[in-house]
Design an enzyme around this catalytic site. Structure first.
Site, short mmCIF file in Angstrom:
data_model
loop_
_atom_site.label_atom_id
_atom_site.label_comp_id
_atom_site.label_asym_id
_atom_site.label_seq_id
_atom_site.Cartn_x
_atom_site.Cartn_y
_atom_site.Cartn_z
N GLU A 186 58.11 13.86 33.33
CA GLU A 186 58.79 13.69 32.04
C GLU A 186 58.31 14.72 31.01
O GLU A 186 58.14 14.41 29.83
CB GLU A 186 58.60 12.25 31.52
CG GLU A 186 59.19 11.21 32.46
CD GLU A 186 58.98 9.77 31.99
OE1 GLU A 186 58.41 9.58 30.90
OE2 GLU A 186 59.39 8.85 32.71
N GLU A 294 62.46 8.07 38.52
CA GLU A 294 62.27 6.83 37.74
C GLU A 294 63.57 6.52 37.05
O GLU A 294 64.20 7.40 36.46
CB GLU A 294 61.20 7.01 36.66
CG GLU A 294 59.80 6.69 37.04
CD GLU A 294 58.88 6.74 35.82
OE1 GLU A 294 59.19 6.09 34.79
OE2 GLU A 294 57.86 7.44 35.89
#
Length: 377
Positions: A186, A294
């Site tokens: 991320e 995710e």
């Protein structure tokens, strides 16, 4: 005999993937190379479904033998099991979510023995100041971890601990268990110390490349498949801004979550579809496989979320796997219910099972039938 690597075009409906059986680690174990090839071979033929910490705990239970929220619901474990190794860097006995590393090793072995796939994230502490992964007060941490930097020696000791643990992961067959490794995830956000505002693209790429070289060449850790993992992006250029290069990454992935009320599902689905399409095109150009590393919608309040929101978005460009976050259940400190996978009796369970029964979402027994660690030649 030297095996010839054959590039071929795989066509499945509207899917087209250029496949190649080569990992960033040329000396990867046979099982690791086979897993990488088989993830490519079966991409577009249903999506392997993953769940974080699936065997460790679920909604209303913890550490019950042979239990899993997905298994309770569908009669088998997920095809992909996610684990986080934060805590290894401090030689802790448990990870940041309380899972004992010794018990995690047993779960990883069990998943491998059952033909499922294991993946690691690492919410690594800040090696410059010792704070958590969410400490974003420093904009020099990533730079400090590079050779010559103030945190470089510390970072190498952390990689030593990680490599040592990875080398203890062996199946009942005595072979090293392949791991899909997703470091510094991320990075297009700014909530971790390795984020977009906390480092330059050049620094991030240099850290990633050093990490791969150190684990692969210095520590001789050969059971890792490297997963590149931004979060927010709207263009190919944004996705690739911090890409370390094809010689340092094996899987192209991203993370995405839905927030807000059920009505927001339409916008989320459109955004998800856009992102998988962008990722798909990048994968074609770079000869890589794709994943959603995710994703989720906390508590899954939409009973048709799996089919009407998720599947509609990914059907045209199916990733090799998707993984939803953990089912922590009630969290006292946050005073909320924290779960992302359906469980028996959940409002979205029938919708999930329908996709599973249609073989659109693949669970553990499906992965076992694919023989993910075997040479299919």
């Amino acid at each position: 005999m030297v095996k010839r690597i054959i590039l071929f075009l795989y066509v499945f409906g509207s899917f087209q993937f250029i496949l190649m059986a080569q990992t960033a680690d040329k000396n990867a174990t046979r099982e690791t190379k086979n897993l990488y090839l088989n993830l490519q071979r079966y991409q577009g033929n249903g999506v392997l479904f993953g769940h974080q910490d699936d065997m460790a705990y679920g909604v209303g239970w913890k550490y019950e033998k042979d239990r899993s929220d997905i298994k309770d619901l569908a009669g088998q474990y997920p095809a992909v099991l996610g684990w986080d190794v934060a805590g290894l860097e401090k030689n802790n006995s448990r990870n940041l979510d309380g899972v004992p590393f010794d018990q995690m090793r047993d779960f990883i072995k069990k998943a491998y023995d059952l033909g499922a796939v294991n993946t690691f994230s690492w919410h690594m502490d800040n090696p410059l100041n010792g704070n958590t992964a969410w400490d974003t007060t420093s904009t020099v941490t990533v730079k400090s971890m590079l050779p010559g930097g103030a945190a470089h020696a510390t970072y190498k000791t952390w990689l030593n601990s990680f490599a040592a643990y990875v080398k203890t992961l062996k199946g009942s067959d005595g072979k090293l268990i392949p791991i899909l490794f997703r470091p510094f995830h991320e990075h297009t956000g700014s909530w971790f110390w390795w984020g977009k505002k906390e480092s330059t693209p050049q620094e991030y790429k240099a850290l990633w490349q050093f990490t791969v070289r150190y684990l692969r060449d210095v520590k001789q850790t050969h059971n890792l498949i490297y997963v590149f993992n931004p979060s927010g992006f709207d263009t190919e250029a944004e996705y690739l801004e911090r890409y370390p290069g094809n010689d340092y990454a094996d899987v192209l992935s991203f993370d995405i979550y839905q927030y807000g009320d059920v009505a927001g599902g339409k916008a989320f689905s459109a955004d998800l579809a856009k992102k998988v399409a962008i990722q798909h095109q990048i994968a074609l150009k770079n000869k890589k496989i794709t994943a959603i590393a995710e994703m989720g919608y906390v508590e899954i309040p939409d009973p048709k979320w799996w089919s009407e929101v998720v599947w509609k978005a990914i059907e045209a460009h199916q990733p090799s796997y998707l993984l939803v976050w953990r089912n922590a259940g009630y969290r006292k400190q946050e005073n909320d219910q924290h779960y992302y996978a359906p469980y028996k009796g959940h409002r979205s369970s029938a919708d999930f099972l329908e996709l599973f029964n249609q073989k659109k979402l693949i669970l553990q027994k499906g992965a076992q039938q694919y023989r993910m660690y075997s040479d299919h030649k």
